[in-house]
Design a protein around this motif. Structure first.
Motif, PDB file in Angstrom:
ATOM      1  N   UNK A 173      38.045   7.900  29.754  1.00 56.47           N
ATOM      2  CA  UNK A 173      37.999   9.356  29.684  1.00 56.47           C
ATOM      3  C   UNK A 173      36.547   9.812  29.640  1.00 56.47           C
ATOM      4  N   UNK A 174      36.296  11.122  29.710  1.00 49.84           N
ATOM      5  CA  UNK A 174      34.912  11.600  29.583  1.00 49.84           C
ATOM      6  C   UNK A 174      34.254  11.189  28.267  1.00 49.84           C
ATOM      7  N   UNK A 175      35.069  10.871  27.256  1.00 53.56           N
ATOM      8  CA  UNK A 175      34.534  10.433  25.966  1.00 53.56           C
ATOM      9  C   UNK A 175      34.480   8.915  25.841  1.00 53.56           C
ATOM     10  N   UNK A 176      34.725   8.201  26.944  1.00 49.55           N
ATOM     11  CA  UNK A 176      34.714   6.751  26.900  1.00 49.55           C
ATOM     12  C   UNK A 176      36.123   6.177  26.901  1.00 49.55           C
ATOM     13  N   UNK A 177      36.239   4.901  26.556  1.00 48.76           N
ATOM     14  CA  UNK A 177      37.539   4.233  26.555  1.00 48.76           C
ATOM     15  C   UNK A 177      38.352   4.626  25.324  1.00 48.76           C
ATOM     16  N   UNK A 178      39.658   4.861  25.553  1.00 55.20           N
ATOM     17  CA  UNK A 178      40.584   5.109  24.452  1.00 55.20           C
ATOM     18  C   UNK A 178      41.770   4.166  24.607  1.00 55.20           C
ATOM     19  N   UNK A 179      42.400   3.825  23.491  1.00 57.39           N
ATOM     20  CA  UNK A 179      43.592   2.991  23.535  1.00 57.39           C
ATOM     21  C   UNK A 179      44.701   3.755  24.244  1.00 57.39           C
ATOM     22  N   UNK A 180      45.373   3.121  25.182  1.00 55.03           N
ATOM     23  CA  UNK A 180      46.391   3.804  25.974  1.00 55.03           C
ATOM     24  C   UNK A 180      47.563   2.863  26.208  1.00 55.03           C
ATOM     25  N   UNK A 181      48.372   3.150  27.225  1.00 53.37           N
ATOM     26  CA  UNK A 181      49.534   2.318  27.546  1.00 53.37           C
ATOM     27  C   UNK A 181      50.073   2.715  28.912  1.00 53.37           C
ATOM     28  N   UNK A 182      50.855   1.808  29.512  1.00 52.69           N
ATOM     29  CA  UNK A 182      51.518   2.152  30.765  1.00 52.69           C
ATOM     30  C   UNK A 182      52.509   3.279  30.504  1.00 52.69           C
ATOM     31  N   UNK A 183      52.441   4.368  31.251  1.00 49.67           N
ATOM     32  CA  UNK A 183      53.317   5.506  30.978  1.00 49.67           C
ATOM     33  C   UNK A 183      54.765   5.234  31.349  1.00 49.67           C
ATOM     34  N   UNK A 184      55.659   5.891  30.649  1.00 48.26           N
ATOM     35  CA  UNK A 184      57.086   5.816  30.959  1.00 48.26           C
ATOM     36  C   UNK A 184      57.482   6.832  32.025  1.00 48.26           C
ATOM     37  N   UNK A 185      56.707   7.901  32.153  1.00 50.97           N
ATOM     38  CA  UNK A 185      57.040   8.973  33.096  1.00 50.97           C
ATOM     39  C   UNK A 185      56.242   8.795  34.387  1.00 50.97           C
ATOM     40  N   UNK A 186      56.643   9.525  35.425  1.00 54.87           N
ATOM     41  CA  UNK A 186      55.966   9.509  36.708  1.00 54.87           C
ATOM     42  C   UNK A 186      55.595  10.933  37.101  1.00 54.87           C
ATOM     43  N   UNK A 187      54.796  11.055  38.135  1.00 56.64           N
ATOM     44  CA  UNK A 187      54.388  12.372  38.626  1.00 56.64           C
ATOM     45  C   UNK A 187      54.026  12.260  40.094  1.00 56.64           C
ATOM     46  N   UNK A 188      53.994  13.399  40.765  1.00 59.15           N
ATOM     47  CA  UNK A 188      53.557  13.435  42.161  1.00 59.15           C
ATOM     48  C   UNK A 188      52.837  14.749  42.399  1.00 59.15           C
ATOM     49  N   UNK A 220      64.035  13.969  45.047  1.00 62.32           N
ATOM     50  CA  UNK A 220      64.576  15.323  44.882  1.00 62.32           C
ATOM     51  C   UNK A 220      64.626  15.663  43.394  1.00 62.32           C
ATOM     52  N   UNK A 221      64.021  16.778  43.034  1.00 58.48           N
ATOM     53  CA  UNK A 221      64.012  17.234  41.648  1.00 58.48           C
ATOM     54  C   UNK A 221      64.309  18.724  41.610  1.00 58.48           C
ATOM     55  N   UNK A 222      64.771  19.187  40.453  1.00 59.18           N
ATOM     56  CA  UNK A 222      65.013  20.625  40.327  1.00 59.18           C
ATOM     57  C   UNK A 222      63.700  21.379  40.477  1.00 59.18           C
ATOM     58  N   UNK A 324      67.962  25.394  39.817  1.00 58.79           N
ATOM     59  CA  UNK A 324      68.791  24.216  39.566  1.00 58.79           C
ATOM     60  C   UNK A 324      68.993  23.381  40.832  1.00 58.79           C
ATOM     61  N   UNK A 325      68.582  23.895  41.987  1.00 58.77           N
ATOM     62  CA  UNK A 325      68.693  23.140  43.232  1.00 58.77           C
ATOM     63  C   UNK A 325      67.668  22.010  43.297  1.00 58.77           C
ATOM     64  N   UNK A 326      68.007  20.954  44.024  1.00 59.45           N
ATOM     65  CA  UNK A 326      67.134  19.782  44.127  1.00 59.45           C
ATOM     66  C   UNK A 326      66.388  19.788  45.460  1.00 59.45           C
ATOM     67  N   UNK A 327      65.086  19.547  45.389  1.00 55.61           N
ATOM     68  CA  UNK A 327      64.249  19.563  46.582  1.00 55.61           C
ATOM     69  C   UNK A 327      63.049  18.655  46.339  1.00 55.61           C
ATOM     70  N   UNK A 328      62.500  18.080  47.401  1.00 54.57           N
ATOM     71  CA  UNK A 328      61.312  17.242  47.222  1.00 54.57           C
ATOM     72  C   UNK A 328      60.088  18.134  47.042  1.00 54.57           C
ATOM     73  N   UNK A 329      59.080  17.673  46.283  1.00 52.61           N
ATOM     74  CA  UNK A 329      57.845  18.460  46.124  1.00 52.61           C
ATOM     75  C   UNK A 329      57.204  18.804  47.466  1.00 52.61           C
ATOM     76  N   UNK A 330      57.243  17.852  48.407  1.00 52.13           N
ATOM     77  CA  UNK A 330      56.631  18.081  49.725  1.00 52.13           C
ATOM     78  C   UNK A 330      57.310  19.240  50.455  1.00 52.13           C
ATOM     79  N   UNK A 331      58.647  19.230  50.501  1.00 56.89           N
ATOM     80  CA  UNK A 331      59.358  20.274  51.221  1.00 56.89           C
ATOM     81  C   UNK A 331      59.242  21.622  50.534  1.00 56.89           C
ATOM     82  N   UNK A 332      59.254  21.630  49.214  1.00 50.69           N
ATOM     83  CA  UNK A 332      59.110  22.901  48.487  1.00 50.69           C
ATOM     84  C   UNK A 332      57.741  23.507  48.725  1.00 50.69           C
TER      85      UNK A 332
END
Length: 334
Positions: A173-188, A220-222, A324-332
């Motif tokens: 990070x900008x403040x140097x190394x911090x203890x972290x972990x492999x995330x459980x969530x994803x993002x795009x 596809x996500x809401x 509530x409809x499902x769509x890909x981030x790219x198409x939206x």
């Protein structure tokens, strides 16, 4: 003299268990999710044989924006984990052989391009008090501030959780190394040039070496409130105007007597009375949007939405107004 290995070396190599070395996968290309998407589009249009014909492809991807997008995804996911404050402990199931390979590979990477902001790094715990780790030929002492996110009140310590020899993940990070972990969530993330329509950045996940599934174009996500501008556009085309008044007041829907009634609310859990269409859109009022959709009709709104080619799965009910409809981030985004 011919450079062959010895019989004992061959036996040792045969006895070593096979494993997936995913750490190096993403090095074949700087932007692997982009490359996969380009290959997919080319094969769909010209057939897979085209990939071996010496084709040169120019894309609209902007390297500075792509780099910023990749960093933004990593930053967002890592900081989400840190806000939740739950540390899952050291990495499990990593053999000594694999640990040595990971750290040796990482040592070369750090020497080649240095630390990258919000990138995760492997480290071996050397001592617990103080917490000193080895990133592969380089030791770092982690201060209490580097793991303060685990317990903001300051009662968490590495003692009893970590021990020498454990493998942990660090985030730079900008403040140097911090203890972290492999995330459980994803993002795009996907971004377009508004003038040309070209894709300038595309990130399909947190780490390509761990998951090659491209969430930007395939998940596809809401849509959530991102669908609201389309509902308002449909209303404008059906006679509403920015100054049209919609009453932001309680409303109840119940199709059958034995069903639980639906009483939609705004995010702030309050109602605002007479509201212009413009204000309803600007402030993303749930109830106003639902009443507008109810007025123009679900069938009309669905036909309107389908004109945009989103390739989405839309419900035929008023929850459509809330995304509530499902769509890909790219198409939206497109």
């Amino acid at each position: 003299t011919e450079g062959y290995i010895t019989e004992s070396e061959a036996k040792d190599a045969y006895s070593e268990p096979l494993m997936i070395t995913g750490e190096a996968v993403a090095l074949y290309t700087r932007y692997p999710y982009v490359t996969d998407q380009v290959k997919s589009q080319v094969v769909e249009r010209y057939g897979k044989d085209i990939l071996t014909s010496g084709l040169t492809i120019q894309t609209t991807i902007s390297p500075p924006l792509q780099e910023a997008a990749m960093q933004a995804v990593r930053k967002g996911v890592i900081e989400l984990e840190m806000r939740q404050g739950a540390y899952r402990g050291p990495e499990k199931g990593i053999s000594e052989t694999r640990k040595e390979r990971i750290l040796a590979f990482q040592e070369n990477q750090l020497a080649w391009k240095g630390e990258e902001l919000y990138q995760l790094y492997w480290a071996e715990v050397k001592t617990v008090s103080p917490l000193v780790v080895d990133l592969g030929g380089r030791t770092v002492e982690l201060t209490e501030q580097s793991y303060a996110w685990i317990n903001p009140k300051g009662s968490w310590t590495p003692a009893g959780v970590l021990e020498p020899g454990d493998v942990v993940r660090l985030c730079y990070t900008p403040d140097g190394f911090v203890l972290s972990q492999d995330p459980k969530v994803q993002a795009s993330l996907v971004a377009f040039d508004l003038q040309t329509g070209g894709t300038v950045a595309l990130v399909g996940g947190f780490d390509y070496s761990q998951s090659q599934f491209n969430r930007a174009v395939s998940a596809r996500r809401q849509s959530g409130s991102a669908i609201k501008p389309f509902i308002y556009a449909a209303a404008l085309d059906k006679g509403f105007h920015p100054a049209s008044i919609i009453f932001d007041t309680p409303i109840t829907f119940q199709e059958q007597e034995d069903e639980e009634p639906w009483k939609p609310k705004n995010y702030e859990n309050r109602f605002y009375g007479a509201t212009t269409l413009r204000t309803g859109l600007v402030l993303s009022r749930n109830v106003v949007t639902i009443k507008i959709l109810n007025e123009i009709g679900i069938g009309y709104a669905l036909n309107y939405l389908n004109r945009f080619g989103m390739e989405a799965e839309f419900p035929r009910d008023l929850s459509l107004a809330l995304g509530s409809g499902s769509v890909t981030p790219y198409n939206l985004a497109r």
